[in-house]
Design an enzyme around this catalytic site. Structure first.
Site, PDB file in Angstrom:
ATOM      1  CD  GLU A 199     -42.459  50.235   2.087  1.00 52.97           C
ATOM      2  OE1 GLU A 199     -42.562  49.159   1.482  1.00 52.97           O
ATOM      3  OE2 GLU A 199     -41.997  51.277   1.562  1.00 52.97           O
ATOM      4  CG  HIS A 249     -37.633  50.710  -0.681  1.00 51.40           C
ATOM      5  ND1 HIS A 249     -38.138  49.561  -1.246  1.00 51.40           N
ATOM      6  CD2 HIS A 249     -38.604  51.190   0.130  1.00 51.40           C
ATOM      7  CE1 HIS A 249     -39.358  49.346  -0.780  1.00 51.40           C
ATOM      8  NE2 HIS A 249     -39.669  50.325   0.066  1.00 51.40           N
ATOM      9  CE  LYS A 263     -33.211  49.359  -1.896  1.00 49.26           C
ATOM     10  NZ  LYS A 263     -33.473  48.086  -2.622  1.00 49.26           N
ATOM     11  CE1 TYR A 302     -37.090  45.300   0.592  1.00 53.00           C
ATOM     12  CE2 TYR A 302     -35.207  45.399   2.071  1.00 53.00           C
ATOM     13  CZ  TYR A 302     -35.950  45.933   1.035  1.00 53.00           C
ATOM     14  OH  TYR A 302     -35.554  47.109   0.444  1.00 53.00           O
ATOM     15  CG  ASN A 308     -32.375  48.265  -6.188  1.00 58.24           C
ATOM     16  OD1 ASN A 308     -32.155  48.593  -5.028  1.00 58.24           O
ATOM     17  ND2 ASN A 308     -33.490  47.693  -6.565  1.00 58.24           N
TER      18      ASN A 308
HETATM   19  P1  CMP Z   1     -36.794  47.259  -3.333  1.00 58.64           P
HETATM   20  O1  CMP Z   1     -37.555  48.301  -4.060  1.00 58.64           O
HETATM   21  O2  CMP Z   1     -36.124  47.669  -2.073  1.00 58.64           O
HETATM   22  O3  CMP Z   1     -37.759  46.016  -3.013  1.00 58.64           O
HETATM   23  C1  CMP Z   1     -37.326  44.681  -2.950  1.00 58.64           C
HETATM   24  C2  CMP Z   1     -35.881  44.530  -3.284  1.00 58.64           C
HETATM   25  O4  CMP Z   1     -35.480  43.231  -3.581  1.00 58.64           O
HETATM   26  C3  CMP Z   1     -35.557  45.313  -4.529  1.00 58.64           C
HETATM   27  O5  CMP Z   1     -35.645  46.695  -4.293  1.00 58.64           O
HETATM   28  C4  CMP Z   1     -34.184  44.757  -4.859  1.00 58.64           C
HETATM   29  O6  CMP Z   1     -33.170  45.355  -4.078  1.00 58.64           O
HETATM   30  C5  CMP Z   1     -34.358  43.310  -4.449  1.00 58.64           C
HETATM   31  N1  CMP Z   1     -34.644  42.483  -5.623  1.00 58.64           N
HETATM   32  C6  CMP Z   1     -35.814  42.422  -6.280  1.00 58.64           C
HETATM   33  N2  CMP Z   1     -35.727  41.566  -7.319  1.00 58.64           N
HETATM   34  C7  CMP Z   1     -34.477  41.075  -7.298  1.00 58.64           C
HETATM   35  C8  CMP Z   1     -33.775  40.145  -8.115  1.00 58.64           C
HETATM   36  N3  CMP Z   1     -34.361  39.564  -9.168  1.00 58.64           N
HETATM   37  N4  CMP Z   1     -32.506  39.865  -7.813  1.00 58.64           N
HETATM   38  C9  CMP Z   1     -31.921  40.463  -6.762  1.00 58.64           C
HETATM   39  N5  CMP Z   1     -32.513  41.357  -5.937  1.00 58.64           N
HETATM   40  C10 CMP Z   1     -33.785  41.662  -6.216  1.00 58.64           C
END
Ligand code: CMP
Length: 147
Positions: A130, A119, A10, A50, A116
């Protein structure tokens, strides 16, 4: 069984060359890289990818973050690729990642629940969907190892 998964580095991690390189090395040690590319999303790509999270409290910040800078996407192969990469990433929530799984990618590099680092597809079916989202020209039934 041999599986494919989609892994995405990311914008928060691509912005840091040392983190990007560390993640690339981890991937090389664990998978066969089938495809790899750098890309940047427009807001509408982020909203589409998303869309299942539309309406969640974090949707807007997630959409903005994922179109805020370049990303790197990989198609990866190995035995149980989907669960292996999810295990390497660790929990989505940075608090949990830090305290229960400090050796995972998110435990080491995650900044917030949104920023984070990576993905990964959560099932074989989402991996298919995906992969074609990121690599529309990729044929999942006829791929070969290139290197
Ligand atoms: P990802 O694995 O890309 O899939 C969905 C994304 O939503 C996740 O990683 C995070 O980046 C985001 N996400 C999921 N839960 C939360 C949360 N509680 N608060 C903020 N961002 C979130």
């Amino acid at each position: 069984a041999l599986q494919l998964t989609l892994a995405v580095v990311k914008p928060d991690a691509v912005a840091h060359p040392l983190i990007l390189e560390a993640l690339h090395q981890k991937i090389l040690e664990n998978f066969i890289i089938i495809r790899k590319k750098e890309l940047m999303w427009r807001t509408k790509d982020s909203e589409k990818f998303y869309s299942e999270h539309a309406g969640r409290f974090f949707y807007q910040r997630l959409v903005e973050f994922m179109s805020s800078g370049p990303m790197r996407a990989y198609v990866l192969a190995r035995e149980d690729a989907v669960t292996h990469w999810r295990g390497m990433m660790g929990p989505t929530k940075v608090f949990r990642a830090l305290f229960t799984s400090p050796d995972t990618i998110r435990g080491q590099y995650g900044l917030t629940d949104t920023r984070n680092t990576t993905h990964g597809s959560d099932s074989i079916e989402s991996a298919r969907r995906e992969i074609s989202f990121f690599f529309p020209e990729f044929n999942a039934d006829e791929w070969m190892v290139m290197e």
